[in-house]
Design a protein around this motif. Structure first.
Motif, PDB file in Angstrom:
ATOM      1  N   ILE A  67     -18.190  87.689  95.622  1.00 34.57           N
ATOM      2  CA  ILE A  67     -17.649  86.638  96.290  1.00 34.57           C
ATOM      3  C   ILE A  67     -16.512  87.239  97.331  1.00 34.57           C
ATOM      4  N   ILE A  68     -16.848  86.810  98.552  1.00 38.81           N
ATOM      5  CA  ILE A  68     -15.830  87.154  99.702  1.00 38.81           C
ATOM      6  C   ILE A  68     -14.636  86.330  99.869  1.00 38.81           C
ATOM      7  N   GLY A  69     -13.481  86.387  99.562  1.00 34.21           N
ATOM      8  CA  GLY A  69     -12.715  85.499  99.844  1.00 34.21           C
ATOM      9  C   GLY A  69     -11.736  85.390 101.311  1.00 34.21           C
ATOM     10  N   MET A  70     -11.981  86.549 101.905  1.00 33.96           N
ATOM     11  CA  MET A  70     -11.093  86.801 102.997  1.00 33.96           C
ATOM     12  C   MET A  70     -11.852  86.935 104.559  1.00 33.96           C
ATOM     13  N   ASP A  71     -11.136  86.335 105.526  1.00 32.55           N
ATOM     14  CA  ASP A  71     -11.946  86.462 106.981  1.00 32.55           C
ATOM     15  C   ASP A  71     -12.396  87.783 107.407  1.00 32.55           C
ATOM     16  N   ASP A  72     -11.418  88.771 107.501  1.00 32.77           N
ATOM     17  CA  ASP A  72     -11.688  89.889 108.087  1.00 32.77           C
ATOM     18  C   ASP A  72     -12.923  90.698 107.673  1.00 32.77           C
ATOM     19  N   PRO A  73     -13.283  90.768 106.419  1.00 31.41           N
ATOM     20  CA  PRO A  73     -14.551  91.424 106.034  1.00 31.41           C
ATOM     21  C   PRO A  73     -15.662  90.839 106.317  1.00 31.41           C
ATOM     22  N   LEU A  74     -15.478  89.417 106.208  1.00 27.78           N
ATOM     23  CA  LEU A  74     -16.470  88.473 106.659  1.00 27.78           C
ATOM     24  C   LEU A  74     -16.986  88.702 107.929  1.00 27.78           C
ATOM     25  N   VAL A  75     -15.897  88.416 108.983  1.00 26.85           N
ATOM     26  CA  VAL A  75     -16.358  88.794 110.257  1.00 26.85           C
ATOM     27  C   VAL A  75     -16.793  90.358 110.689  1.00 26.85           C
ATOM     28  N   GLY A  76     -16.319  91.314 109.831  1.00 30.71           N
ATOM     29  CA  GLY A  76     -16.770  92.695 109.980  1.00 30.71           C
ATOM     30  C   GLY A  76     -18.275  92.885 109.517  1.00 30.71           C
ATOM     31  N   GLY A  77     -18.752  91.950 108.726  1.00 28.80           N
ATOM     32  CA  GLY A  77     -20.257  92.088 108.225  1.00 28.80           C
ATOM     33  C   GLY A  77     -20.117  92.653 107.043  1.00 28.80           C
ATOM     34  N   ILE A  78     -19.340  92.245 106.130  1.00 29.45           N
ATOM     35  CA  ILE A  78     -19.352  92.822 104.779  1.00 29.45           C
ATOM     36  C   ILE A  78     -20.743  92.358 103.940  1.00 29.45           C
ATOM     37  N   VAL A  79     -21.000  91.057 104.313  1.00 26.22           N
ATOM     38  CA  VAL A  79     -22.195  90.513 103.651  1.00 26.22           C
ATOM     39  C   VAL A  79     -23.555  91.278 103.949  1.00 26.22           C
ATOM     40  N   ASP A  80     -23.714  91.459 105.288  1.00 29.78           N
ATOM     41  CA  ASP A  80     -24.788  92.241 105.684  1.00 29.78           C
ATOM     42  C   ASP A  80     -24.841  93.756 104.780  1.00 29.78           C
ATOM     43  N   ALA A  81     -23.509  94.207 104.738  1.00 32.02           N
ATOM     44  CA  ALA A  81     -23.412  95.547 103.929  1.00 32.02           C
ATOM     45  C   ALA A  81     -23.899  95.420 102.674  1.00 32.02           C
ATOM     46  N   PHE A  82     -23.767  94.415 101.775  1.00 33.80           N
ATOM     47  CA  PHE A  82     -23.874  94.148 100.325  1.00 33.80           C
ATOM     48  C   PHE A  82     -25.346  93.889 100.331  1.00 33.80           C
ATOM     49  N   GLU A  83     -25.969  93.021 101.445  1.00 36.17           N
ATOM     50  CA  GLU A  83     -27.360  92.712 101.332  1.00 36.17           C
ATOM     51  C   GLU A  83     -28.338  93.873 101.664  1.00 36.17           C
ATOM     52  N   ALA A  84     -27.970  94.701 102.443  1.00 40.17           N
ATOM     53  CA  ALA A  84     -28.575  96.073 102.760  1.00 40.17           C
ATOM     54  C   ALA A  84     -28.663  96.961 101.599  1.00 40.17           C
ATOM     55  N   GLU A  85     -28.005  96.868 100.699  1.00 38.05           N
ATOM     56  CA  GLU A  85     -27.893  97.381  99.317  1.00 38.05           C
ATOM     57  C   GLU A  85     -28.613  96.660  98.296  1.00 38.05           C
ATOM     58  N   GLY A  86     -29.210  95.624  98.739  1.00 41.06           N
ATOM     59  CA  GLY A  86     -29.877  94.779  97.767  1.00 41.06           C
ATOM     60  C   GLY A  86     -28.926  94.102  96.579  1.00 41.06           C
TER      61      GLY A  86
END
Ligand code: AMP
Ligand code: GLY
Length: 424
Positions: A67-86
């Motif tokens: 679960i990502i709580g903060m704005d900076d990592p979301l805007v920086g693409g953290i979700v894409d990074a997690f999804e890319a690793e399955g």
């Protein structure tokens, strides 16, 4: 299952407390977390922007859900990074988090899809912005396009002030690259209300309403902060307002994002102003509010993991989102001097008073354990003291009583959180 929460504030503590109630969860990690979160989760010293380390940690520990709580990592693409690793992760992808990451984007989206908001113009050139101001009406609002810790909004009462604002945002880069573009918009008046929602790309379910208090001092004086306290629900968020927003704002925003090829999954936070011409969107955020989460989540009846999984799986239409029929107030205990300059490292006493007290919560924001294992202050906003009550007035009395249980040197709080409810 094993859950990882990314963030370190009062919001992440409130999320962790909700996650801890889920019967599905047997282990919580938080990166980087804080001393309070450390009482219910294992804190890991990885920063929220260290995507490679976070995904490596999640794989190594076989984390089931992040679960990502903060704005900076979301805007920086953290979700894409997690999804890319399955890896399974809750939050919008980079192309959808832009809803918060670029105010120029969100204003253009609202204009294109006729979602009510203040009239505006976008600028990426300071000269043009200055020329525009010459024929503008005042007050006027200047907004740095990108993320600026909630500080990138200037309300200017005169042409002189506005010119200085353009200078500091676009030329002096007071907010860094966030000021490469800016929005200049019409000044609106009215009450503000925050509505958070769960979104699965197509379906949106709104949570109970809340109101923040952004200024540092009583009577809405002083500088803008991250938020000094909240109450929920807002008595000004009437059925009529809700009906209007359902018709013209909430689903319209989700549909607009999908139509743009940017389906939004996660939390959309609608910052609304209730103007005499009806509700209008002040801003969107792509995450829970802080401290809105501290009053909204304790009132949620659902298993938060089930709701978040439904967002990721696209089955939110099958969720019956429910909130308790009561109220909650959160009073932030800060270090005197916040948001400018303040000391850290003060011992915090009285935290044990919250143990076993139903309906009272002490959410940690800026705290840490020192070498000797004592809780000490470690930030401007230190704690969020939340209490529930049958009514807003009762919740407020309870929250202010509990705010006295805790002491630390330089403790500072506003004394008028929820004062507006007396007008109802
Ligand atoms: P934002 O970060 O966009 O929510 O702006 C921060 C605060 O500035 C809001 O909570 C409002 O109090 C104020 N604000 C933003 N936009 C406007 C506007 N167009 N008119 C009046 N006040 C505004
Ligand atoms: N409390 C306002 C925010 O989280 O942006």
């Amino acid at each position: 299952m094993k859950v990882l929460i990314v963030g370190s504030g009062g919001r992440e503590h409130a999320i962790a407390a909700s996650v801890a109630k889920s019967p599905k969860v047997d282990k919580i990690f938080c990166a980087p977390g804080n001393a309070g979160i450390g009482q219910i989760a294992e804190c890991v010293p990885i920063g929220a922007m260290e995507f490679d380390k976070l995904t490596a940690f999640a794989k190594e520990q076989a984390v089931d859900f992040t679960i990502i709580g903060m704005d900076d990592p979301l805007v920086g693409g953290i979700v894409d990074a997690f999804e890319a690793e399955g890896l399974k992760v809750f939050g919008p992808r980079k192309n959808a988090a832009i809803l918060e990451g670029s105010k120029a984007f969100s204003k253009d989206l609202m204009k294109k899809y006729q979602i009510p908001t203040a009239a505006y113009e976008n600028f990426d050139d300071a000269k043009q912005a200055l020329a525009y101001l010459e024929q503008a009406n005042f007050p006027i609002v200047l907004k740095a396009d990108g993320l600026a810790l909630g500080k990138g909004v200037l309300i200017c009462h005169t042409l002189e002030e506005a010119k200085k604002g353009v200078q500091s945002i676009m030329l002096d880069k007071q907010f860094g690259t966030a000021g490469n573009r800016m929005v200049i918009e019409e000044f609106m008046t009215g009450r503000e209300v925050s509505v958070l929602s769960f979104v699965d790309g197509k379906t949106i379910k709104t949570m109970t309403s809340a109101q923040d208090h952004k200024r540092a001092m009583d009577g809405d004086q002083g500088l803008n902060t991250g938020g000094m306290g909240t109450f929920s629900p807002s008595p000004f968020y009437t059925q009529e307002v809700d009906d209007f927003c359902k018709k013209y704002i909430y689903q319209a925003t989700v549909d607009a994002m999908a139509a743009e090829g940017r389906p939004f999954q996660g939390i959309i936070f609608f910052g609304l102003m209730l103007t005499s011409n009806g509700p209008k969107v002040l801003e969107y955020n792509a995450r829970f509010g802080d401290p809105e989460a501290q009053v909204v989540l304790p009132r949620m009846k659902n298993d938060i993991i089930e709701v978040m999984e439904a967002c990721v799986e696209g089955t939110l239409d099958q969720v019956d989102l429910q909130f308790e029929d009561n109220a909650a107030v959160c009073v932030v205990l800060a270090s005197d001097g916040y948001p400018v300059k303040y000391e850290k490292g003060m011992e915090i006493k009285g935290l044990e008073q919250f143990e076993g007290k139903e309906g009272y919560y002490c959410f940690h924001a800026g705290t840490k354990l020192d070498e000797t294992g004592r809780f000490v202050t470690n930030g401007g906003r230190v704690l969020g003291i939340t209490a529930k009550g049958a009514t807003l007035k009762e919740a407020r009395a309870n929250a202010y009583q509990a705010a006295e249980w805790v002491t630390f040197d330089n403790k500072y709080m506003r004394h008028d959180i929820g004062k507006a409810i007396d007008e109802v």
